[in-house]
Design a protein around this motif. Structure first.
Motif, PDB file in Angstrom:
ATOM      1  N   SER A 289       0.831  -1.191   0.000  1.00 15.19           N
ATOM      2  CA  SER A 289       0.000   0.000   0.000  1.00 15.19           C
ATOM      3  C   SER A 289       0.876   1.255   0.000  1.00 15.19           C
ATOM      4  O   SER A 289       0.648   2.200  -0.768  1.00 15.19           O
ATOM      5  N   LYS A 290       1.882   1.241   0.823  1.00 16.20           N
ATOM      6  CA  LYS A 290       2.802   2.379   0.917  1.00 16.20           C
ATOM      7  C   LYS A 290       3.463   2.661  -0.438  1.00 16.20           C
ATOM      8  O   LYS A 290       3.565   3.817  -0.876  1.00 16.20           O
ATOM      9  N   ARG A 291       3.860   1.612  -1.127  1.00 13.80           N
ATOM     10  CA  ARG A 291       4.530   1.779  -2.425  1.00 13.80           C
ATOM     11  C   ARG A 291       3.590   2.383  -3.472  1.00 13.80           C
ATOM     12  O   ARG A 291       4.009   3.194  -4.305  1.00 13.80           O
ATOM     13  N   GLN A 292       2.330   1.980  -3.438  1.00 11.67           N
ATOM     14  CA  GLN A 292       1.372   2.550  -4.391  1.00 11.67           C
ATOM     15  C   GLN A 292       1.170   4.038  -4.125  1.00 11.67           C
ATOM     16  O   GLN A 292       1.062   4.838  -5.060  1.00 11.67           O
ATOM     17  N   TYR A 294       3.361   6.070  -2.762  1.00 11.14           N
ATOM     18  CA  TYR A 294       4.560   6.786  -3.209  1.00 11.14           C
ATOM     19  C   TYR A 294       4.506   7.019  -4.720  1.00 11.14           C
ATOM     20  O   TYR A 294       4.872   8.092  -5.214  1.00 11.14           O
ATOM     21  N   ALA A 295       4.037   6.013  -5.467  1.00  9.73           N
ATOM     22  CA  ALA A 295       3.888   6.170  -6.913  1.00  9.73           C
ATOM     23  C   ALA A 295       2.851   7.241  -7.229  1.00  9.73           C
ATOM     24  O   ALA A 295       3.020   8.027  -8.169  1.00  9.73           O
ATOM     25  N   SER A 303      -0.739  15.889  -4.201  1.00  8.19           N
ATOM     26  CA  SER A 303      -1.908  15.083  -3.841  1.00  8.19           C
ATOM     27  C   SER A 303      -2.005  14.860  -2.329  1.00  8.19           C
ATOM     28  O   SER A 303      -1.188  14.139  -1.742  1.00  8.19           O
ATOM     29  N   THR A 304      -3.005  15.450  -1.718  1.00  8.19           N
ATOM     30  CA  THR A 304      -3.246  15.216  -0.291  1.00  8.19           C
ATOM     31  C   THR A 304      -3.662  13.770  -0.019  1.00  8.19           C
ATOM     32  O   THR A 304      -3.202  13.171   0.959  1.00  8.19           O
ATOM     33  N   PRO A 305      -4.529  13.145  -0.864  1.00  8.82           N
ATOM     34  CA  PRO A 305      -4.862  11.729  -0.634  1.00  8.82           C
ATOM     35  C   PRO A 305      -3.645  10.807  -0.685  1.00  8.82           C
ATOM     36  O   PRO A 305      -3.587   9.832   0.063  1.00  8.82           O
ATOM     37  N   ALA A 306      -2.670  11.126  -1.541  1.00 11.35           N
ATOM     38  CA  ALA A 306      -1.460  10.297  -1.590  1.00 11.35           C
ATOM     39  C   ALA A 306      -0.683  10.415  -0.281  1.00 11.35           C
ATOM     40  O   ALA A 306      -0.196   9.409   0.267  1.00 11.35           O
ATOM     41  N   LEU A 307      -0.558  11.636   0.227  1.00 13.69           N
ATOM     42  CA  LEU A 307       0.113  11.846   1.515  1.00 13.69           C
ATOM     43  C   LEU A 307      -0.658  11.159   2.642  1.00 13.69           C
ATOM     44  O   LEU A 307      -0.061  10.547   3.533  1.00 13.69           O
TER      45      LEU A 307
END
Length: 694
Positions: A289-292, A294-295, A303-307
């Protein structure tokens, strides 16, 4: 299998119900399992469960379980898992055994090299096809590093085509390492990987291929990536698909993990090579999940959702690592991610953390949500949407964590916390935490006798008359302090039950006590149990229950302490009306010192005449520690400074008796301070002094 062989197999399986379990041979074991699957497919769940229990009771080894795994469609495994109870327990046992065998077989370098050689160099198409099947069935993702070199430039074109065809035939098993290999500096390899991923058509590669198509500078690779994306026909952007993939892994959806099954390795691209990095299975979904995320952040750094996804994945992963360490397991190098996690989570910022908390609250993910509340507390400058939502959660732990965070923010910012926060803090401070036990025995009289003894020790007792039912109960239980198990059970050996419990990291600290009349029986279990209860002797049980709570109950105790401390701080600052918390604080006064002392201080700062009695009781209780009694006296003095008439004559006499008692000087001085704060006229005070002198 021929029809005759299958018919005979079913006959053997049916006959097995009449024969001793140890008589099951390998083929009979397989046929009995197939019978269980067929009965489940027909909706005959009871018959399916009996056949499955027969398989488990025969103690299949890893090889036998692996054969069952290979020969059974994943949908049948899924159906067994979703049935829950004893069927789920049996299915998971077989899956775990099969997984151990698969792990041993899958990374066999010599076997992989031999099969790759046949798949690439053999002139016999049948031999090539069989080799690819072997790579797919036995080795999966581990074969990718040995096939990748054929996808680079400068090699034999025919071998390149065969390698690409072989990878495409291996399908979804090779997607994760192939996506990682897109980092290669070799444009020919990138192009060919894109072609293979497009032919496989796995949604997990969609976001990566879209990003490649958007950012690639080599026109040939860019065209190949675009063609692969066209085959996948996505309806969302690269960012949206990467975010979805991160969420899928975090929630262990089938789209990311085949019916929730985690991997044994993650893949890194180092020195232009694909490298497998071993990872504990419980950490796999968090890491992926963490790797996705980061991508996703690479696709859109704003992107706030990515953070938020990164913060959530890091927090969950650290929680899992802490649980492993507490259970005596070794996360190896993954243990060193703690510093990285702390930095990453704080660097995500308050807005992203609050969004992650909102997600956790919506899914009642109390463990991750609680940790996010703790991180937000020193960062937020006021109530946030996420904390406000968490405060309304149906989960008590999450609600309490939000209240502690909001109360801390109010104290730091010198603002009124609000009645809802105060009430939740009082609830957390006063929440009673009881110990839980499971008694396992088919002897009703014996079970009830043991249960009654435990209930007299203020322990909540669950009862089970079989080992399998008890294990099913434990699988659903959030916590258990003690398992009291008979030395003989009707369906499983006691050793099997003990081993199953010990295999679950949640119960690593759960005490197991054997009920037996055999002096030597307990010795056979070694350190897997914490003693034996023979007849009426409950010494082993009492010793087991004397240990400090762990897990959820330890968290509840910690929340009570932190809630009391926040209320004490708010009271000292005079921030808001704390009357809604007083009942909880009074309950907390009777707890351990670490919780009771801040609760007393909070009552001293914000309580009234109704709460004075609790402080008097603590001050005069000779069984309490000097620290607690001193805190009670000083808090009482603080309360009396505002409500000088709060003590009646009987209470005053009790406080006075402490001043003239043999208690420590600190306790007597605190009691004297309380007396000094009482409102009385000169004559009454003179009479009191004469009485003290006398």
């Amino acid at each position: 299998m021929t029809g005759l062989r299958r018919t005979l197999g079913l006959c053997f399986a049916l006959a097995a119900f009449e024969s001793p379990i140890w008589a099951l041979r390998f083929d009979e074991l397989q046929d009995t399992f197939r019978l269980a699957v067929e009965q489940l497919q027909r909706g005959h769940k009871d018959e399916a469960l009996r056949a499955l229990q027969k398989v488990i009771a025969s103690s299949p080894d890893q090889k036998a379980a692996y054969e069952m795994w290979k020969s059974t469609d994943y949908r049948d495994w899924r159906d067994m898992l979703v049935e829950g109870g004893e069927m789920e327990l049996a299915a998971r046992r077989l899956i775990d055994l099969a997984g151990a065998e698969r792990k041993a077989l899958r990374n066999d370098k010599d076997a992989i090299v031999a099969s790759v050689s046949k798949a690439i160099t053999s002139e016999d198409p049948i031999e090539r096809r069989l080799a690819i099947r072997t790579l797919s069935a036995d080795h999966g993702e581990y074969a990718v590093p040995y096939l990748l070199p054929y996808l680079a430039d400068g090699g034999d074109e025919d071998k390149r085509v065969l390698a690409m065809h072989g990878l495409a035939q291996m399908s979804t098993d090779v997607v994760v390492p192939l996506v990682e290999a897109l980092q290669t500096k070799n444009p020919v390899m990138r192009r060919n990987i894109a072609h293979v991923l497009g032919n496989i058509g796995d949604a997990r590669s969609t976001g990566a291929l879209q990003s490649l198509a958007e950012t690639e500078t080599d026109p040939v690779v860019k065209q190949a990536a675009a063609a692969a994306v066209a085959k996948l026909a996505p309806t969302k952007s690269a960012l949206e698909n990467l975010l979805k993939s991160g969420d899928d892994y975090y929630l262990r959806r089938d789209t990311a993990l085949r019916f929730g099954e985690a991997g044994d390795v993650v893949w890194d691209w180092k020195d232009d090579h694909l490298v497998a990095v071993e990872i504990p299975r419980q950490l796999y979904s968090s890491e992926m999940s963490k790797r996705q995320y980061y991508a996703a952040l690479a696709a859109d750094p704003q992107s706030t959702p990515a953070l938020a996804g990164l913060a959530r994945a890091y927090v969950e992963m650290q929680n899992k690592i802490d649980a492993m360490v507490a259970a005596g397991q070794d996360p190896k190098e993954w243990k060193n991610t703690a510093g990285q996690a702390l930095t990453a989570v704080n660097a995500a910022g308050a807005d992203a953390l609050d969004l992650a908390l909102k997600w956790s609250t919506e899914r009642i993910d109390a463990s991750t949500g609680g940790a996010l509340c703790r991180v937000l507390a020193p960062l937020a400058k006021g109530p946030t949407p996420g904390l406000t939502a968490a405060l309304k959660s149906s989960d008590g732990a999450l609600r309490s964590e939000a209240a502690v965070a909001l109360g801390s923010i109010a104290a730091r910012m010198r603002t009124n916390p609000g009645a809802e926060v105060v009430a939740a803090l009082g609830e957390a401070a006063g929440r009673e935490v009881i110990k839980v036990a499971v008694v396992i025995s088919d002897d009703v009289a014996r079970s009830e006798s043991a249960a009654l003894k435990l209930e007299k020790m203020n322990v909540y007792v669950n009862r089970s008359n079989s080992g399998a039912r008890a294990l099913g109960m434990l699988r659903r239980a959030p916590h258990v302090d003690l398992v009291l198990v008979a030395d003989a059970l009707p369906d499983m050996t006691t050793a099997q039950v003990v081993d199953e419990i010990r295999a679950d990291e949640r119960f690593a600290n759960t005490a197991i006590v054997l009920m037996t009349n055999d002096d030597a029986a307990a010795a056979n279990f070694g350190d897997r149990i914490q003693g034996a209860m023979k007849g009426e002797d409950t010494a082993a049980v009492e010793a087991a229950l004397s240990k400090e709570m762990t897990g959820d109950r330890a968290l509840a105790e910690d929340l009570a302490t932190r809630s009391s401390a926040v209320l004490a701080q708010l009271g000292a600052l005079g921030m808001g009306d704390l009357s809604a918390a007083q009942a909880g604080l009074v309950n907390a006064v009777g707890r351990a010192d670490k919780t009771a002392i801040p609760a007393m201080q909070a009552i001293g700062a914000s309580g009234g005449p109704a709460e004075a009695a609790a402080l008097v009781a603590a001050l005069t209780d000779e069984k309490r520690s000097d620290e607690a009694r001193t805190a009670a006296g000083r808090s009482l003095s603080n309360l009396l400074g505002r409500h000088g008439n709060a003590l009646d004559a009987a209470a005053l006499e009790k406080v006075q008796s402490v001043v003239s008692s043999a208690a420590s000087m600190g306790v007597r001085e605190a009691a004297a301070q309380a007396i000094g704060s009482i409102s009385m006229d000169g004559k009454a005070r003179a009479d009191l002094l004469r009485k003290l002198r006398g």
